[in-house]
Design a protein around this motif. Structure first.
Motif: not given
Length: 649
Positions: A224, A250, A252, A254
């Protein structure tokens, strides 16, 4: 609380780590300058040294309560600008918490566990020094991340832990460092230019980490990337270790895959700890593994801002969590900040101000900068045995089969996946290597993986040892910033566990034929063949419609063959070593003496000693039906019988 180290110095005063002593020497890599540059970048990311311990300043609790210390600093890497906002008031300390999230599990906060629950260690016993963890794909280890930060030309590693769908908590000095070049001056103090985040990095899939191979550590969810950071003026301006705390936003979500531990403002009597240390000699140079530890009663005291630990915490552990295990939940109470490496360490405490701010920051991120869903192709490393090659000793042009895999660790469908298979002399799989084959696969949905097999032939390579791997590209653009990308769209690079030896031999066009089940039809035409690698055998078969005279022969410029004639049940009928020309083989069966009856027959050939190459040889079959010999025996001399060589019926 001020606990002193063995030499009498307060262990808030860290031991200086010399960058040169911590850097991993880059291996000399044969090949082009482009490959070398790519290899160096991967090594910098995979084996970055630990960030130097912070040279913080000790403040009293009263000084740390100054509102100027609590102001929140927000850093946007796109603009390169930091902004400051007012900090919240310090609330009273209490039994306050933020709940954990375990994917697929309903984690209900349990505030009434018995005291002995504080001494549990997730079913593992760490002890001192900390214990390496090869497989970090299970909770809670999966929620603990490795960080690699770039400050200008300097790469360092830290640790952190996931909290929220796309947030990571870490130490302030991991993202804002007052001396990134470690020369003793704060003139180069700066925010990190880039941060890569690797959840659950371990060493399950082969090849095992060996301290040198470019593709040798597992990154089960890929990298990431940081898009936003926060800390406090207490750290960025005043170097106050009480505020050695930060968060990373981040690109994304995750956290929906990894889950996260809860956070609480209390301090237990014993805490688990973990992270990704890389400081030698305490851990092996370049190790990719997470190291966890625990000792009963290892908390030796606390203030409103710090937690003292009797724990062996090393460079690279910085930013990792210390948590209480209260089955079935985990509660983070501190963030690794400083250590003397020999048993005395301090965490920045997750007081209620930090917890409240992290929750508020996560909500702000959701409102202002929610991630865009993209795919992310990576090698599937959650389990071993997901890739293989059918042979490791081959000749040029020889058929092989590669078992490969793809995992979509992203959050959108990949579209069609292109897999390109390469032979590399140096373990750096890239477009500059020799392409062996290309396959196309259907798209993968988010958080799904596929294993498949691809048949190909060994390219015309110089004899030697090669690494075989593949680069996978998705039709839909992936997340940017993947350091293992070698083309556009972003690519996943994987390498097979065992190198392949290519011999100085051209495989014949009848391979694979190393067993009776792979035998080729042998007819009247001469077959040009070769015996390449150790264990190579050539098998052929023929059918006789009636009792016949049969002559089988091998011949060639050089070589030593052995030959077996077998029946349909593979029982040996006859064997010959050197009955043919030179050291080649000959089996003959004559009418009136020992003809072969009608039926199916197999021919097996190998190199005598199974230790030399037969670069090329001819295999011939002459067949004449005994009935024809009886009819025409008065009109032909024996030497003329070859005119009746017959194709196999």
């Amino acid at each position: 609380m001020r606990t002193n180290s063995a030499d009498g110095s307060a262990f808030k005063s860290p031991i200086r780590t010399t960058l040169l002593a911590s850097l991993v020497a880059l291996a000399s890599v044969a090949g082009s300058a482009q490959q070398t540059e790519e290899f160096d970048q991967r090594r910098q990311l995979l084996e970055a040294p630990p960030i130097p311990m912070p040279r913080g300043i000790e403040y009293s609790d009263a000084e740390s309560r100054d509102p100027e210390m609590r102001r929140i600093v927000r850093y946007d890497p796109e603009t390169g600008r930091a902004s400051i906002e007012e900090g919240s008031q310090l609330p009273p300390e209490g039994n306050l918490f933020a709940p954990p999230y375990v994917p697929g599990v309903s984690a209900v906060p349990d505030r009434d566990d018995p005291e002995h629950a504080e001494a549990e260690l997730d079913g593992l016993r760490g002890g001192t020094p900390p214990t390496p963890l090869s497989n970090a794909t299970t909770y809670p280890w999966v929620s603990i991340v490795k960080l690699v930060m770039r400050f200008g030309n300097f790469f360092y590693n830290c640790s952190g832990f996931v909290f929220g769908e796309f947030q990571v908590v870490t130490a302030g000095h991991c993202i804002y460092n007052h001396d990134p070049n470690d020369d003793g001056s704060t003139a180069d103090a700066a925010w990190a230019d880039e941060v890569w985040i690797y959840p659950a990095q371990g060493d399950v899939a082969l090849p095992a980490w060996n301290g040198g191979l470019a593709h040798s550590s597992d990154q089960p969810y890929g990298p990431s990337k940081m898009v936003f950071m926060r800390s406090y003026t207490g750290w960025t301006v005043s170097q106050n270790l009480d505020y050695d705390f930060g968060s990373i936003t981040l690109d994304r979500r995750i956290g929906t895959y990894t889950g996260w531990m809860g956070m609480e403002a209390t301090v237990a009597s014993a805490l688990n700890f973990s992270g990704y240390p890389t400081e030698t000699p305490y851990v092996p140079s370049g190790t990719p593994l997470q190291y966890f530890g625990f000792d009963s009663g290892n908390v030796n005291g606390s203030t409103s801002f710090r937690i003292g630990l009797d724990a062996f915490i090393y460079g690279g552990h910085s930013g990792g969590p210390s948590w209480r295990f209260s089955s079935p939940n985990r509660w983070v109470e501190g963030v690794h900040s400083t250590s003397n490496r020999v048993g005395a360490a301090e965490d920045t405490r997750l007081n209620q101000t930090n917890i409240d701010n992290v929750i508020a920051w996560a909500q702000d991120d959701e409102n202002v900068r929610p991630p865009f869903a993209r795919p992310e192709l990576v090698e599937y490393t959650h389990a071993s045995g997901q890739k293989a090659i059918s042979k490791t000793l081959v000749g040029r042009g020889e058929p092989i089969v590669v078992d490969y895999n793809n995992y979509n660790a992203g959050f959108a469908n990949t579209g069609t996946i292109t897999n390109r298979f390469f032979f590399s002399t140096n373990g750096i799989i890239s477009d500059l290597d020799t392409l062996a084959d290309t396959s196309l696969d259907a798209g993968l949905s988010p958080n799904t993986f596929r294993t498949a097999s691809e048949a190909m032939t060994v390219p015309p390579l110089t004899a030697g040892t090669y690494y075989v791997g593949w680069i996978s590209s998705s039709a839909v653009p992936e997340y940017s910033g993947d350091a293992t990308c070698t083309n556009d769209p972003c690519s996943n690079v994987a390498i097979l566990p065992t190198p392949v030896t290519v011999e100085n031999c051209d495989a014949d066009g009848y391979e694979d034929d190393d067993s009776s089940g792979q035998a080729n039809l042998l007819g009247a035409s001469t077959q040009s063949r070769s015996l390449c690698e150790t264990g190579d055998e050539d098998w052929a078969f023929f059918n006789l419609a009636e009792s016949s005279q049969v002559i089988l022969q091998t011949d060639g410029p050089a070589g030593d063959t052995r030959m077996w004639l077998r029946n349909a049940g593979l029982s040996q009928i006859e064997f010959d070593d050197d009955g043919g020309p030179g050291l080649f083989s000959l089996i003959d069966r004559f009418c009136g003496v020992d003809p072969l009856p009608a039926g199916l027959y197999y021919v097996q050939i190998d190199e005598f000693g199974d230790n030399n190459i037969v670069q090329n040889y001819d295999l011939d079959l002459d067949v004449v039906a005994c009935s024809l010999i009886e009819i025409f025996s008065d009109g032909f001399e024996s030497g003329d019988l070859s005119a009746w060589d017959a194709s196999v019926p």
